[in-house]
Design a protein around this motif. Structure first.
Motif, mmCIF file in Angstrom:
data_model
loop_
_atom_site.group_PDB
_atom_site.id
_atom_site.type_symbol
_atom_site.label_atom_id
_atom_site.label_comp_id
_atom_site.label_asym_id
_atom_site.label_seq_id
_atom_site.Cartn_x
_atom_site.Cartn_y
_atom_site.Cartn_z
ATOM 1 N N GLU A 1 39.248 47.343 27.471
ATOM 2 C CA GLU A 1 39.077 48.374 28.589
ATOM 3 C C GLU A 1 38.198 47.464 29.366
ATOM 4 N N VAL A 2 37.070 47.021 29.099
ATOM 5 C CA VAL A 2 36.083 46.307 29.777
ATOM 6 C C VAL A 2 36.746 45.180 30.332
ATOM 7 N N SER A 3 37.493 44.399 29.704
ATOM 8 C CA SER A 3 38.153 43.405 30.195
ATOM 9 C C SER A 3 39.255 43.697 31.131
ATOM 10 N N GLN A 4 40.064 44.859 31.000
ATOM 11 C CA GLN A 4 40.917 45.154 31.997
ATOM 12 C C GLN A 4 40.269 45.504 33.148
ATOM 13 N N ALA A 5 39.242 46.364 33.144
ATOM 14 C CA ALA A 5 38.576 46.662 34.599
ATOM 15 C C ALA A 5 38.012 45.407 35.197
ATOM 16 N N LEU A 6 37.388 44.423 34.500
ATOM 17 C CA LEU A 6 36.996 43.425 35.021
ATOM 18 C C LEU A 6 38.019 42.677 35.905
ATOM 19 N N GLY A 7 39.095 42.322 34.920
ATOM 20 C CA GLY A 7 40.160 41.604 35.341
ATOM 21 C C GLY A 7 40.774 42.365 36.957
ATOM 22 N N GLN A 8 40.763 43.488 36.928
ATOM 23 C CA GLN A 8 41.186 44.044 38.314
ATOM 24 C C GLN A 8 40.301 43.806 39.361
ATOM 25 N N ALA A 9 39.067 43.778 38.774
ATOM 26 C CA ALA A 9 38.073 43.348 40.041
ATOM 27 C C ALA A 9 38.253 42.065 40.516
ATOM 28 N N ILE A 10 38.217 41.131 39.577
ATOM 29 C CA ILE A 10 38.811 39.680 39.828
ATOM 30 C C ILE A 10 39.646 39.267 40.722
#
Length: 443
Positions: free
Chosen positions: A405-414
């Motif tokens: 979930e952390v990765s998914q949120a950061l992926g959207q930000a990138i």
């Protein structure tokens, strides 16, 4: 590495599998102990034990593993390793999740390191702490990245399977044409952005660099070295109740924003990054951040290349390693013991070096690295030593159940920053809201 091909390790980083992980959470407390992949205990009348291994490999890597298994069985006539699973590594989590729910699972499965924390919640996952503590290769002789990627709450929950690191591969010809010196250790992210800008020629369809733009793990793991170098982390030190990059994430994202502003970055819209690599291999990209698995394709494409360590803000070496694992499941004492025997044998330097050279991993241990066969491979492969040297300081993503979930949120930000839809600060705030909420959920 002349034996590696994308087909051998398809979509190397894989996409986030949050749905499969959620299903696994429900399965973790309900799977039936010892049902396994068959209806018996895997022990034949003559005492031969059969171990089922879902390996997730294709083409070259599959053939290498088949050869290793054949050699193992010759020296262990009472153990048979049945290679199966029928799926590639990118969808292994879903298959294992369903198998645990059905109570019919393998003895060994290839599990991505980023998925291990969730898989290890199942009571069927065998604790391997005693195995590595008494193995033929001292545990401390393994690279820290190999150890950290399989350790959860002080216990070893899997065996390292594949090891890699990230560096920057440069097109020498494009650097010469642009009048740029080739980068070397100690260069900065400011140097990287400036070089990408100079290398870009929009009229000729040339890009300075590339970045995966799907928001999956391939997008995300490239940013963690920047965050770590700035003093941040994936989760905070306060019991892991929030992200550890609330202050550093925006500065790391500013590098992405600078590349997007300069129009010097090719954003790959498809999972797997194959289009990004095709642009580089066609001579239309100056630099690409990648791992050693990509070198054979670059060599085959005839690119005159140079490998440099990742840039940094601090001048200190920093990179990321993304180890994957062989995870063992409990199908009874005989099969678990046989599975551990096989993995212990597979980790020996004489086997590990074959897997590394022929299937595309970096050495799991310093003993393997010191072997003449590996040293000969390094001498024959431009830039391979840069990836291996990087293991000295490489870090890994935490074995944490909320990491997807952390990765998914950061992926959207990138992606929002890459596409110019958000500023680093605004994208990071949205990421923090989503990721912090996920970290607060009891697991």
């Amino acid at each position: 590495m002349d034996a590696v091909r994308r087909a051998a390790r398809p979509s190397r980083r894989g996409v986030l599998r949050a749905g499969g992980g959620a299903a696994l959470a429900a399965v973790a407390g309900t799977a039936v102990t010892g049902c396994g992949a068959g209806t018996d205990d895997g022990v034949a009348a003559d005492g031969t034990v059969t171990v089922e291994m879902w390996h997730g490999q294709a083409d070259t890597a599959k053939k290498v593993l088949e050869g290793l298994v054949a050699d193992f069985e010759r020296v262990h006539p009472k153990i048979r390793v049945k290679l199966g699973g029928g799926v590639l590594s990118d969808v292994m989590l879903q298959k294992v999740t369903a198998a645990l729910a059905a109570g019919s699972y393998p003895d060994i499965a290839y599990i991505f390191g980023s998925d291990l924390a969730r898989v290890a919640r199942s009571p069927q996952v065998v604790d391997l702490t005693d195995m590595v503590g008494s193995g033929p290769v001292p545990w401390k002789n393994y690279w820290a990245a190999s150890r950290d990627a399989v350790t959860l709450n002080g216990r070893v929950r899997a065996a390292p399977a594949v090891l890699d690191s990230l560096a920057v591969v440069c097109n020498r010809e494009l650097f010469r044409e642009a009048g740029l010196p080739l980068p070397k250790a100690g260069w900065t992210w400011e140097d990287f952005v400036s070089s990408a800008r100079t290398l870009t020629e929009s009229g000729r369809g040339r890009f300075g660099t590339g970045w995966p733009g799907t928001g999956d793990e391939d997008t995300v793991w490239r940013l963690w070295p920047l965050i770590w170098d700035l003093g941040g982390d994936v989760v905070d030190d306060d019991g892991g109740k929030g992200i550890g990059f609330a202050d550093t994430g925006a500065r790391a994202l500013q590098v992405v924003a600078d590349l997007a502003r300069d129009k010097s970055v090719y954003v790959d819209p498809k999972p797997g990054s194959e289009q990004m690599y095709q642009v580089f291999q066609s001579g239309r990209m100056g630099m690409v951040v990648t791992g050693p698995w990509q070198l054979p394709d670059i060599e085959t494409a005839g690119i005159d290349y140079h490998v440099a360590p990742l840039p940094s803000f601090s001048g200190r070496p920093v990179t990321i390693s993304g180890p994957d694992t062989w995870t063992v499941f409990d199908n009874g004492e005989a099969r678990s013991k046989a599975a551990r025997t096989f993995l212990t044998w597979l980790a020996r330097p004489e086997q590990d070096v074959r897997w590394d050279i022929e299937a595309g991993s970096l050495p799991l241990s310093r003993r393997t690295e010191a072997l003449p066969a590996w040293q000969d491979k390094v001498a024959r492969t431009e830039g391979l030593n840069v990836f291996t040297t990087a293991l000295e300081t490489a870090r890994v993503r935490p074995v944490h159940p909320a990491y997807p979930e952390v990765s998914q949120a950061l992926g959207q930000a990138i992606v929002a920053v890459l596409l110019g839809r958000s500023t680093p600060e605004k994208a990071l705030r949205a990421c923090a809201d989503e990721a912090n909420a996920a970290l607060l959920i009891p697991r």
